[in-house]
Design a protein around this motif. Structure first.
Motif, PDB file in Angstrom:
ATOM      1  N   HIS A  84     -14.462  24.311  -6.180  1.00  0.00           N
ATOM      2  CA  HIS A  84     -14.125  25.355  -7.102  1.00  0.00           C
ATOM      3  C   HIS A  84     -14.414  25.017  -8.673  1.00  0.00           C
ATOM      4  O   HIS A  84     -13.687  24.780  -9.254  1.00  0.00           O
ATOM      5  CB  HIS A  84     -12.679  25.724  -7.095  1.00  0.00           C
ATOM      6  CG  HIS A  84     -12.352  26.157  -5.568  1.00  0.00           C
ATOM      7  ND1 HIS A  84     -12.511  27.521  -5.255  1.00  0.00           N
ATOM      8  CD2 HIS A  84     -11.641  25.869  -4.515  1.00  0.00           C
ATOM      9  CE1 HIS A  84     -12.242  27.730  -3.929  1.00  0.00           C
ATOM     10  NE2 HIS A  84     -11.721  26.682  -3.544  1.00  0.00           N
ATOM     11  N   PRO A  85     -15.830  24.841  -8.837  1.00  0.00           N
ATOM     12  CA  PRO A  85     -16.049  24.336 -10.163  1.00  0.00           C
ATOM     13  C   PRO A  85     -15.773  25.291 -11.189  1.00  0.00           C
ATOM     14  O   PRO A  85     -15.461  24.946 -12.499  1.00  0.00           O
ATOM     15  CB  PRO A  85     -17.653  24.163 -10.137  1.00  0.00           C
ATOM     16  CG  PRO A  85     -17.972  24.781  -8.869  1.00  0.00           C
ATOM     17  CD  PRO A  85     -16.974  25.068  -7.994  1.00  0.00           C
ATOM     18  N   ASP A  86     -15.422  26.507 -10.627  1.00  0.00           N
ATOM     19  CA  ASP A  86     -15.100  27.666 -11.656  1.00  0.00           C
ATOM     20  C   ASP A  86     -13.731  27.549 -11.972  1.00  0.00           C
ATOM     21  O   ASP A  86     -13.456  28.357 -13.137  1.00  0.00           O
ATOM     22  CB  ASP A  86     -15.535  29.070 -11.163  1.00  0.00           C
ATOM     23  CG  ASP A  86     -14.962  29.207  -9.253  1.00  0.00           C
ATOM     24  OD1 ASP A  86     -15.134  28.002  -8.958  1.00  0.00           O
ATOM     25  OD2 ASP A  86     -14.377  29.959  -8.991  1.00  0.00           O
ATOM     26  N   LEU A  87     -12.577  27.119 -11.247  1.00  0.00           N
ATOM     27  CA  LEU A  87     -11.208  27.155 -11.517  1.00  0.00           C
ATOM     28  C   LEU A  87     -11.024  25.906 -12.380  1.00  0.00           C
ATOM     29  O   LEU A  87     -11.676  24.883 -12.687  1.00  0.00           O
ATOM     30  CB  LEU A  87     -10.526  27.098 -10.273  1.00  0.00           C
ATOM     31  CG  LEU A  87     -10.725  28.074  -9.312  1.00  0.00           C
ATOM     32  CD1 LEU A  87     -10.008  28.040  -7.969  1.00  0.00           C
ATOM     33  CD2 LEU A  87     -10.452  29.522 -10.070  1.00  0.00           C
ATOM     34  N   GLY A  88      -9.787  26.050 -13.001  1.00  0.00           N
ATOM     35  CA  GLY A  88      -9.113  25.163 -13.627  1.00  0.00           C
ATOM     36  C   GLY A  88      -8.885  23.918 -12.728  1.00  0.00           C
ATOM     37  O   GLY A  88      -8.673  24.244 -11.724  1.00  0.00           O
ATOM     38  N   GLU A  95      -6.044  25.417  -4.602  1.00  0.00           N
ATOM     39  CA  GLU A  95      -6.572  26.287  -3.920  1.00  0.00           C
ATOM     40  C   GLU A  95      -7.184  25.623  -2.649  1.00  0.00           C
ATOM     41  O   GLU A  95      -7.449  26.049  -1.191  1.00  0.00           O
ATOM     42  CB  GLU A  95      -7.793  26.891  -4.586  1.00  0.00           C
ATOM     43  CG  GLU A  95      -8.649  27.925  -4.054  1.00  0.00           C
ATOM     44  CD  GLU A  95      -7.795  29.415  -4.050  1.00  0.00           C
ATOM     45  OE1 GLU A  95      -8.086  30.224  -3.430  1.00  0.00           O
ATOM     46  OE2 GLU A  95      -6.779  29.409  -4.815  1.00  0.00           O
ATOM     47  N   THR A  96      -7.917  24.404  -2.890  1.00  0.00           N
ATOM     48  CA  THR A  96      -8.523  23.749  -1.940  1.00  0.00           C
ATOM     49  C   THR A  96      -7.727  23.013  -0.937  1.00  0.00           C
ATOM     50  O   THR A  96      -7.767  23.095   0.260  1.00  0.00           O
ATOM     51  CB  THR A  96      -9.342  22.513  -2.446  1.00  0.00           C
ATOM     52  OG1 THR A  96     -10.341  23.005  -3.581  1.00  0.00           O
ATOM     53  CG2 THR A  96     -10.034  21.625  -1.686  1.00  0.00           C
ATOM     54  N   THR A  97      -6.544  22.511  -1.382  1.00  0.00           N
ATOM     55  CA  THR A  97      -5.689  21.748  -0.555  1.00  0.00           C
ATOM     56  C   THR A  97      -4.967  22.704   0.532  1.00  0.00           C
ATOM     57  O   THR A  97      -4.786  22.381   1.819  1.00  0.00           O
ATOM     58  CB  THR A  97      -4.789  20.728  -1.063  1.00  0.00           C
ATOM     59  OG1 THR A  97      -4.014  21.557  -2.174  1.00  0.00           O
ATOM     60  CG2 THR A  97      -5.356  19.527  -1.638  1.00  0.00           C
TER      61      THR A  97
END
Ligand code: AMP
Ligand code: ZN
Length: 478
Positions: A84-88, A95-97
């Motif tokens: 998610h390079p787009d997210l903070g 989101e990932t975990t």
């Protein structure tokens, strides 16, 4: 109930700790780092933890059990930055975990882990107790701040008369400091409790001793703090995890807890053996790194994998091979063939003595109370199925109870077996009518139709018996 205890290198019987059936046992199990799918080695450990919880309950204890989810560390942060390079940074991490945690929970359920008998706690939601513990360690003089991070001071901890090296022999010669959570050598090193913030990474504010230390927790502090904060007892009764966590992770957990509270951490440390593949450690470079998805894609039932793991002692190493999984799938198929008789009450007339069932279940429960001896419990079960069960009358209700009681011990899903559907029943009846009319060509056609619907038919003196074909041997992998 007795368990192998790494703290004493012996078995510890719970009654020796003053704990008897009816009492509450507190249990903390190290959970996964959620940056990827877990592999079948991890699942072996989590199945063993499930066996521990189920069988404490079967032995009559109340169980208060917790497992952590490591959702912040170097690996989860790195993965979240690529996904998610787009997210903070914090949003990307969550989101990932959460996504990998959901996959993990569904893998657990698939391999028969009862997720209703323990609580999951996420590291990112328990930062408060971790900071409080670090502050206590600092207050007792066993921590120091360097370059924005906080480290555990092993020299001061030892000088105060504490033992570092309760689980293994630790080499004290080259003293150094480490930021990494995982390190191989059995060397005493000052390990990180709180990591100073790095640009672009998620962080929490932390005011310690007049310093502002934005950053994130080290891995080891997570488990010490979450165990005490969620189990509300000290010492806790049992701490479990895979054998590789003995050092440094569990040794550091002990040091942190004693450093913060002056009291022992846990009465029992129990470690599950590792799973190897074809005799070798699983690794990506050897291409022998399997997930549950991989083995399901090859046609295996997730509970065949569970059964495979139950065929070894939880403390032993276990070698995984496709041949051993084939054998486990066959054994599971036989057990399911037996459990499916519950829906075929026409097949036997004999009444089965309830006391024989009680004896069998008692023997299984006793075997499992002896350091989770699933091998011995399975031997009792297989003997029962082979020698005694054929004479049993499969009354629907009684046998639902019997299979439910076996599942409570082993988690193999015997009581979840459903009946065949109306269409399949109709074909069986039509085949039977054709046979009775000696129309063997029609009877063969019905047999073929039933096979296409996943059922094999055999004829017994009491009528036709069906078996599901789902667990026949999958095509061998070359
Ligand atoms: P991790 O996500 O790496 O912290 O691992 C989660 C759990 O799986 C820990 O309890 C590890 O000890 C355990 N584990 C890791 N590798 C294996 C393996 N090959 N066999 C059995 N357990 C393992
Ligand atoms: Zn842990």
């Amino acid at each position: 109930m007795k368990l192998t205890n790494t703290l004493t290198s012996k078995h510890t019987e719970l009654s020796e700790l003053g704990l008897n059936p009816g009492d509450t046992v507190t249990l903390y199990s190290c959970g996964p780092t959620v940056y990827n799918h877990v592999h079948i080695g991890n699942l072996r450990t989590f199945i063993a933890d499930d066996m521990l919880r189920r069988n404490l309950i079967a032995a009559g204890y109340k169980v208060n059990a917790v497992m952590n989810i490591t959702d912040v560390d170097d690996k989860t942060i790195a993965k979240s930055q690529t996904e998610h390079p787009d997210l903070g940074p914090m949003e990307a991490l969550i989101e990932t975990t959460r996504a990998y945690e959901a996959i993990f929970m569904s893998d657990l359920a698939a391999v028969g882990v009862d997720t209703s008998i323990f609580t999951i706690v996420r590291a990112t939601e328990q930062i408060g107790p971790m900071q409080a513990m670090i502050a206590d360690i600092m207050k007792h003089g066993f921590a120091y701040i360097a370059e924005g991070s906080v480290y555990f001071d092993l020299a001061k901890y030892q000088a105060a008369g504490n033992t570092y090296g309760q689980l293994i022999n630790v080499d004290f010669s080259p003293q150094a400091r480490v930021d990494n959570d995982e390190y191989d050598k059995n060397e005493a090193r000052d390990f990180v409790l709180w990591k100073g913030m790095k640009e672009g990474e998620p962080f929490w504010e932390f005011a310690l001793d007049g310093h502002d230390l934005p950053g994130r927790p080290g891995w080891h502090i997570e488990c010490s703090a979450m165990a005490l904060a969620n189990l509300h007892t000290q010492p806790i009764t049992i701490h479990s995890g895979g054998i590789d966590l003995k050092f440094p992770h569990h040794e550091n957990e002990i040091a942190q807890t004693i450093g913060a509270t002056g009291q022992p951490f846990t009465q029992i440390f129990t470690h599950h053996g590792h799973l190897f593949v074809d005799g070798r450690k699983m690794s990506k470079s050897l291409d022998n790194f399997y997930t549950l998805e991989d083995i399901v894609a090859e046609g295996y039932h997730p509970l065949a994998f569970r059964l495979l793991t139950l065929q070894a002692s939880h403390t032993s190493e276990l070698n995984f091979s496709w041949d051993s999984l084939d054998a486990a799938q066959n054994s599971l198929g036989s057990l399911y063939g037996w459990a499916d008789l519950r829906h075929q009450t026409n097949l036997s007339e004999l009444r089965f003595e309830p006391s024989v069932i009680d004896d069998t279940l008692d023997h299984m429960t006793q075997a499992l109370a002896d350091d989770l001896s699933s091998t011995a419990a399975l031997a009792v079960l297989y003997r029962f199925v082979a020698e005694l069960a054929p004479g049993m009358r499969y009354d629907e209700e009684d046998s639902a109870e019997l299979f439910g009681r076996i599942d409570a011990l082993l988690g193999l899903g015997l009581s979840d077996r459903s009946d065949i559907n109306a269409d399949q029943k109709k074909l069986i009846a039509e085949r039977q009518t054709a046979r009775e009319a000696k129309d063997y060509a029609a009877s063969d056609r019905f047999r073929a139709q039933l096979e296409r619907r996943g059922l094999e038919i055999s004829d017994t003196p009491n009528g036709p018996r069906w078996r599901r074909l789902e667990l026949t041997k999958p095509e061998k992998i070359n």
